[in-house]
Design an enzyme around this catalytic site. Structure first.
Site, PDB file in Angstrom:
ATOM      1  CB  CYS A   1      18.134 -20.260 -24.470  1.00 58.80           C
ATOM      2  SG  CYS A   1      19.299 -19.644 -23.263  1.00 58.80           S
TER       3      CYS A   1
ATOM      4  CE1 TYR B   1      -3.983 -22.631 -24.047  1.00 65.90           C
ATOM      5  CE2 TYR B   1      -3.259 -21.722 -21.940  1.00 65.90           C
ATOM      6  CZ  TYR B   1      -3.706 -22.784 -22.698  1.00 65.90           C
ATOM      7  OH  TYR B   1      -3.885 -23.991 -22.107  1.00 65.90           O
TER       8      TYR B   1
END
Ligand SMILES: *Cc1c(COP(=O)(O)O)cnc(C)c1O
Length: 402
Positions: A328, A302
């Site tokens: 990752c 968000y």
């Protein structure tokens, strides 16, 4: 909570760990109640999805809250926490008719936001009262992820469809006992909220058997200094006057309901992580912590801002860091933040970690979900153990691959 309490928790339970301060939850609850103390029949339904640990739900029950749920599993959690079914409202979106039937049979208040489901339900169970979720098409704030009142939204029954809604109710002879809206956007401008509530009051007049009007949520809390937050006191004052006027017109008493999630638990939460290493590139000093968006996704999902500070070196000279995780994929918690000087092993605290943090955690990268601790009665209580490797593999079925 004091700094030393948080430090002790990291010593006792390790990191990463979520900590929730029950005093803050209680004071937010009381603040909301106080703002509406002139309403004789106020219902506060805690939105379970914000933070769904059973011990948190038990605390809500002790405060005399009800629950707002969006899945049958949240309903089941509420029942385990000791809530009476009738103090739970179920506001799903896009679920199967079968799930609505099952929840209704548990005695939970159903809130329907879709005309075809309403017709199905009313035809089959005309004697079970239902609430209807209206979409007033009012949008405050700009983030379309969290504004659900606008015209293209999948939430609610459009106010333009009220004639059809009324016809379904007449044809099936079902009973509408509640009318609801939850626009999902932050209430920053009280006038915009009052404008939307006016639409609800007008439409409420179509239904003669109402027991409650539910204004959902959207209470905004501050995430950093200078942030605007919902002025609950002003909202309480203005909506109370308007609500009393509505009661007079309506001719009988109706409960006023809210469904706060974030408002009750956001600021009560702290997410504590340890710094694995510092990494300097040509342009940036990264502080890499032992967590990632698998545990705490709001900044990436968000773009939300969570304040970060150094718990172990709180008096250190401030320097600029980008705080990142170990996943990752890019997982930046905070870019270019001024934080007390960081060394390997320091504990970094993420604030406002109560709402939509643990409840959105997952096992990406096959990492374990962290523990949760509730600060209650001046003591740190473990309310969820951290996961172990068993949890990662225990539902997997290994077949023979030749
Ligand atoms: C998510 C949700 C809430 C809670 O919203 P907050 O912004 O956390 O207060 C309330 N009602 C419904 C129907 C919801 O879906």
């Amino acid at each position: 909570m004091k700094r030393k309490d948080l430090l002790n928790i990291t010593k006792k339970f390790g990191t990463p760990v979520y900590v929730y301060d029950s005093n803050k939850i209680t004071s937010q609850f009381n603040r909301l109640k106080r703002a509406f103390n002139e309403i004789s029949d106020l219902r506060i339904h805690y939105a379970v999805k914000a933070l769904s640990n059973i011990s948190i739900l038990k605390l809500m029950r002790k405060l005399n809250a009800g629950l707002d749920t969006v899945s049958i599993q949240e309903v089941e959690l509420g029942l385990i926490a000791g809530f009476e079914a009738k103090k739970i409202i179920y506001t799903p979106n896009g679920v199967s008719f079968n799930e609505i039937e099952r929840v209704s049979k548990m005695g939970v208040q159903i809130n329907i936001d879709n005309l075809s489901l309403l017709e199905q339900f009313g035809s089959k169970y005309p004697k079970t009262p239902v609430c209807v979720r209206i979409n007033p098409h009012v949008m405050a704030g700009g983030n379309s992820n969290i504004s659900v009142g606008h015209i293209d939204s999948k939430f609610g029954i459009s106010i333009h469809q009220i004639p059809l809604l009324k016809r379904i109710v007449e044809n099936t002879k079902m009973c509408v006992n509640g009318i609801h809206m939850h626009t999902g956007s932050d209430i920053l401008d009280i006038e915009v909220f009052l404008y939307a509530s006016e639409i609800l009051f007008t439409n409420a007049m179509h239904f003669k058997d109402l027991e409650f009007i539910d204004f959902g949520s959207g209470f905004k809390v501050p995430y950093k200094k200078g942030d605007k937050e919902t002025n609950i006191e002003e909202l309480g004052e203005k909506l109370t006057i308007r609500f009393k006027k509505f009661l007079k017109n309506y001719g009988k008493n109706v409960q006023l309901a809210f469904e706060p999630g974030k408002f009750l638990v956001s600021e009560a939460g702290y997410f504590l992580t340890s710094v694995n290493s510092l990494k300097q590139t040509t342009s940036t000093v990264f502080a890499q912590v032992n967590s990632g968006f698998n545990h705490f996704i709001r900044p990436m999902f968000y773009n939300s801002f969570h304040e970060i500070y150094n718990l172990s070196n709180n008096m250190g000279k401030k320097r600029f860091y980008s705080v990142v995780g170990y996943i990752c994929e890019t997982d930046t918690f905070g870019n270019n933040r001024e934080i007390e000087e960081i060394s390997d092993g320091d504990i970094l605290v993420f604030k406002n970690a109560g709402a939509y943090c643990f409840s959105m955690a997952n096992n990406y990268n096959s990492r374990l979900k962290p523990a949760e601790v509730l600060w209650y009665n001046g003591k740190a209580n473990l309310i969820r153990e951290k996961e172990n490797f068993e949890d990662i593999i225990n539902k997997q079925i290994q077949i023979n691959i030749e």
